[in-house]
Design a protein around this motif. Structure first.
Motif, PDB file in Angstrom:
ATOM      1  N   PRO A 138       0.814  -1.214   0.000  1.00  0.00           N
ATOM      2  CA  PRO A 138       0.000   0.000   0.000  1.00  0.00           C
ATOM      3  C   PRO A 138       0.850   1.268   0.000  1.00  0.00           C
ATOM      4  O   PRO A 138       0.363   2.344  -0.289  1.00  0.00           O
ATOM      5  CB  PRO A 138      -0.822  -0.107   1.287  1.00  0.00           C
ATOM      6  CG  PRO A 138      -0.262  -1.241   2.054  1.00  0.00           C
ATOM      7  CD  PRO A 138       0.580  -2.073   1.154  1.00  0.00           C
ATOM      8  N   SER A 139       2.168   1.115   0.312  1.00  0.00           N
ATOM      9  CA  SER A 139       3.016   2.309   0.346  1.00  0.00           C
ATOM     10  C   SER A 139       3.238   2.890  -1.049  1.00  0.00           C
ATOM     11  O   SER A 139       3.604   4.038  -1.192  1.00  0.00           O
ATOM     12  CB  SER A 139       4.359   1.978   0.994  1.00  0.00           C
ATOM     13  OG  SER A 139       4.972   0.930   0.286  1.00  0.00           O
ATOM     14  N   PHE A 140       3.011   2.076  -2.092  1.00  0.00           N
ATOM     15  CA  PHE A 140       3.117   2.636  -3.437  1.00  0.00           C
ATOM     16  C   PHE A 140       1.981   3.619  -3.661  1.00  0.00           C
ATOM     17  O   PHE A 140       0.836   3.337  -3.307  1.00  0.00           O
ATOM     18  CB  PHE A 140       3.043   1.526  -4.493  1.00  0.00           C
ATOM     19  CG  PHE A 140       4.322   0.770  -4.652  1.00  0.00           C
ATOM     20  CD1 PHE A 140       5.338   1.277  -5.458  1.00  0.00           C
ATOM     21  CD2 PHE A 140       4.523  -0.436  -3.996  1.00  0.00           C
ATOM     22  CE1 PHE A 140       6.521   0.581  -5.609  1.00  0.00           C
ATOM     23  CE2 PHE A 140       5.709  -1.134  -4.145  1.00  0.00           C
ATOM     24  CZ  PHE A 140       6.716  -0.629  -4.945  1.00  0.00           C
ATOM     25  N   SER A 141       2.303   4.751  -4.241  1.00  0.00           N
ATOM     26  CA  SER A 141       1.259   5.753  -4.448  1.00  0.00           C
ATOM     27  C   SER A 141       0.290   5.283  -5.529  1.00  0.00           C
ATOM     28  O   SER A 141       0.622   4.417  -6.346  1.00  0.00           O
ATOM     29  CB  SER A 141       1.887   7.079  -4.866  1.00  0.00           C
ATOM     30  OG  SER A 141       2.347   6.968  -6.192  1.00  0.00           O
ATOM     31  N   ASP A 142      -0.909   5.861  -5.531  1.00  0.00           N
ATOM     32  CA  ASP A 142      -1.905   5.507  -6.541  1.00  0.00           C
ATOM     33  C   ASP A 142      -1.362   5.745  -7.942  1.00  0.00           C
ATOM     34  O   ASP A 142      -1.569   4.946  -8.843  1.00  0.00           O
ATOM     35  CB  ASP A 142      -3.174   6.349  -6.342  1.00  0.00           C
ATOM     36  CG  ASP A 142      -4.025   5.793  -5.210  1.00  0.00           C
ATOM     37  OD1 ASP A 142      -3.789   4.636  -4.809  1.00  0.00           O
ATOM     38  OD2 ASP A 142      -4.913   6.523  -4.736  1.00  0.00           O
ATOM     39  N   SER A 143      -0.661   6.877  -8.109  1.00  0.00           N
ATOM     40  CA  SER A 143      -0.214   7.203  -9.468  1.00  0.00           C
ATOM     41  C   SER A 143       0.837   6.198  -9.942  1.00  0.00           C
ATOM     42  O   SER A 143       0.866   5.834 -11.114  1.00  0.00           O
ATOM     43  CB  SER A 143       0.317   8.635  -9.538  1.00  0.00           C
ATOM     44  OG  SER A 143       1.450   8.773  -8.726  1.00  0.00           O
ATOM     45  N   THR A 144       1.664   5.709  -9.032  1.00  0.00           N
ATOM     46  CA  THR A 144       2.646   4.686  -9.411  1.00  0.00           C
ATOM     47  C   THR A 144       1.943   3.406  -9.841  1.00  0.00           C
ATOM     48  O   THR A 144       2.297   2.784 -10.847  1.00  0.00           O
ATOM     49  CB  THR A 144       3.579   4.369  -8.217  1.00  0.00           C
ATOM     50  OG1 THR A 144       4.138   5.589  -7.756  1.00  0.00           O
ATOM     51  CG2 THR A 144       4.678   3.414  -8.625  1.00  0.00           C
ATOM     52  N   ARG A 145       0.908   3.035  -9.083  1.00  0.00           N
ATOM     53  CA  ARG A 145       0.193   1.795  -9.413  1.00  0.00           C
ATOM     54  C   ARG A 145      -0.582   1.947 -10.721  1.00  0.00           C
ATOM     55  O   ARG A 145      -0.655   1.012 -11.521  1.00  0.00           O
ATOM     56  CB  ARG A 145      -0.744   1.413  -8.263  1.00  0.00           C
ATOM     57  CG  ARG A 145       0.047   0.981  -7.020  1.00  0.00           C
ATOM     58  CD  ARG A 145      -0.728   1.259  -5.765  1.00  0.00           C
ATOM     59  NE  ARG A 145      -1.701   0.216  -5.482  1.00  0.00           N
ATOM     60  CZ  ARG A 145      -2.857   0.435  -4.847  1.00  0.00           C
ATOM     61  NH1 ARG A 145      -3.170   1.654  -4.464  1.00  0.00           N
ATOM     62  NH2 ARG A 145      -3.676  -0.550  -4.600  1.00  0.00           N
ATOM     63  N   LEU A 146      -1.151   3.142 -10.949  1.00  0.00           N
ATOM     64  CA  LEU A 146      -1.847   3.366 -12.226  1.00  0.00           C
ATOM     65  C   LEU A 146      -0.866   3.255 -13.388  1.00  0.00           C
ATOM     66  O   LEU A 146      -1.167   2.642 -14.411  1.00  0.00           O
ATOM     67  CB  LEU A 146      -2.516   4.747 -12.240  1.00  0.00           C
ATOM     68  CG  LEU A 146      -3.849   4.869 -11.506  1.00  0.00           C
ATOM     69  CD1 LEU A 146      -4.291   6.329 -11.468  1.00  0.00           C
ATOM     70  CD2 LEU A 146      -4.932   4.009 -12.154  1.00  0.00           C
ATOM     71  N   GLN A 147       0.318   3.849 -13.202  1.00  0.00           N
ATOM     72  CA  GLN A 147       1.326   3.798 -14.262  1.00  0.00           C
ATOM     73  C   GLN A 147       1.743   2.351 -14.527  1.00  0.00           C
ATOM     74  O   GLN A 147       1.894   1.932 -15.673  1.00  0.00           O
ATOM     75  CB  GLN A 147       2.548   4.655 -13.883  1.00  0.00           C
ATOM     76  CG  GLN A 147       3.604   4.760 -14.992  1.00  0.00           C
ATOM     77  CD  GLN A 147       3.005   5.195 -16.334  1.00  0.00           C
ATOM     78  OE1 GLN A 147       2.287   6.196 -16.420  1.00  0.00           O
ATOM     79  NE2 GLN A 147       3.257   4.422 -17.400  1.00  0.00           N
ATOM     80  N   LEU A 148       1.868   1.595 -13.455  1.00  0.00           N
ATOM     81  CA  LEU A 148       2.234   0.184 -13.590  1.00  0.00           C
ATOM     82  C   LEU A 148       1.156  -0.567 -14.382  1.00  0.00           C
ATOM     83  O   LEU A 148       1.459  -1.385 -15.256  1.00  0.00           O
ATOM     84  CB  LEU A 148       2.406  -0.431 -12.196  1.00  0.00           C
ATOM     85  CG  LEU A 148       2.996  -1.845 -12.137  1.00  0.00           C
ATOM     86  CD1 LEU A 148       4.361  -1.885 -12.820  1.00  0.00           C
ATOM     87  CD2 LEU A 148       3.111  -2.315 -10.680  1.00  0.00           C
ATOM     88  N   ALA A 149      -0.108  -0.241 -14.081  1.00  0.00           N
ATOM     89  CA  ALA A 149      -1.214  -0.883 -14.802  1.00  0.00           C
ATOM     90  C   ALA A 149      -1.137  -0.557 -16.292  1.00  0.00           C
ATOM     91  O   ALA A 149      -1.318  -1.433 -17.146  1.00  0.00           O
ATOM     92  CB  ALA A 149      -2.558  -0.429 -14.230  1.00  0.00           C
ATOM     93  N   VAL A 150      -0.839   0.711 -16.608  1.00  0.00           N
ATOM     94  CA  VAL A 150      -0.707   1.120 -18.010  1.00  0.00           C
ATOM     95  C   VAL A 150       0.426   0.336 -18.677  1.00  0.00           C
ATOM     96  O   VAL A 150       0.289  -0.141 -19.808  1.00  0.00           O
ATOM     97  CB  VAL A 150      -0.447   2.646 -18.115  1.00  0.00           C
ATOM     98  CG1 VAL A 150      -0.119   3.052 -19.546  1.00  0.00           C
ATOM     99  CG2 VAL A 150      -1.658   3.419 -17.608  1.00  0.00           C
TER     100      VAL A 150
END
Ligand SMILES: [Zn+2]
Length: 294
Positions: free
Chosen positions: A4-16
């Motif tokens: 959960p320490s990963f920011s939302d924007s990092t996880r969104l970028q990872l999804a992309v």
């Protein structure tokens, strides 16, 4: 899921990144996690999920995600989002039609109209459903609605419209409908359909006269090919064979012309695609009209 320490924007970028690498399952799991946390990132997550479901043809999920996104007042006026949602409903409806479940298909068409009330494909599908279950009057209404709201699609409705009027045993009304649209300089397909009706009702000579008269005012190559086809049997052997050659040659040239074009990216094709294969936008491909000019 990820820490959960990963920011939302990092996880969104990872999804992309997963999506562009074709790892759709991983992207979906990650985006589902974000969605379940109900953070502000969920709207972007929904957008990416829609892309995934469209690619995987998971229409029900695509519809649900679109509905969630469109429930947000910030997005509910986005025309492209609404058009896409309507097409997901149409895709799903077509599956039910293949399985001969017109009732379920009709429910989805209703849903399609709730996203985009003037969607042409939904109107055409509804007409097909009504025709399938024998409601020829309702089918006719749907098709006439397309003619009114989306005149560029008239070539798509003539076939089913003729079938419906035939079932209703009311060809004169069909002929009147087509005649009434002549002053607008409609697509040449209307002129050809009308010529066929005149031919069936009053014979070759009457059809020739009708076409001659119309084409003198609004010349069109496709119309001319049809006129030649009617006149060749009446010509002498020598002239007849020359005219046949001319007819074949022009016909061959015309068949190479694209019938549809994307008005977003210019992609041309012989077939109608609701999703442009080139720019991946919905509803941008339209029939190319041939009306009274070379
Ligand atoms: Zn395009």
């Amino acid at each position: 899921g990820l820490e959960p320490s990963f920011s939302d924007s990092t996880r969104l970028q990872l999804a992309v990144d997963y999506i562009s690498a074709g790892l759709l399952d991983r992207a979906e799991r990650l985006l589902d996690d974000i969605l379940s946390e109900n953070s502000p990132a969920k709207w972007d997550a929904l957008r990416h999920l829609i892309t995934i479901y469209q690619t995987e043809k998971e229409w029900e999920k695509a519809i649900n995600c679109s509905a969630m996104l469109l429930a947000n007042s910030a997005y509910k006026k986005e025309a492209e989002l609404k058009a896409a949602a309507a097409h997901y409903c149409c895709e799903f409806a077509e599956q039910f039609l293949k399985e001969e479940q017109p009732k379920k298909a009709r429910e989805l068409i209703k849903r399609a109209f709730s996203f985009d009330k003037d969607n042409v494909r939904a109107s055409l599908l509804l007409a097909r459903i009504e025709q399938l279950v024998g409601n020829f009057k309702s089918a006719t209404k749907c098709l006439i609605k397309v003619r009114k709201n989306n005149p560029e699609f008239i070539s798509q409705i003539l076939g089913p419209l003729a079938e419906c009027y035939e079932q209703l045993q009311n060809m004169p009304e069909y002929e009147e409908l087509l005649s009434n649209s002549l002053p607008d300089g409609p697509d040449v397909s209307v002129v050809l359909a009308l010529s066929q009706l005149v031919k069936n009702r009053a014979g070759d000579e009457a059809a020739i006269e009708f076409l001659n008269d119309y084409l003198t005012k609004k010349p069109s190559l496709t119309g001319l090919v049809e006129l030649l086809r009617l006149q060749i049997p009446k010509a002498g052997a020598k002239v007849g064979s020359n005219l046949s050659l001319l007819q074949l040659t022009v016909d061959k040239v015309l068949r190479k012309n694209p019938a549809y074009q994307c008005n977003h990216c210019g992609y041309e094709s012989r077939n109608l695609y609701w999703l442009c294969p080139s720019c991946k936008k919905w509803d941008k491909i339209k029939p190319i009209m041939e009306s009274g000019s070379f």
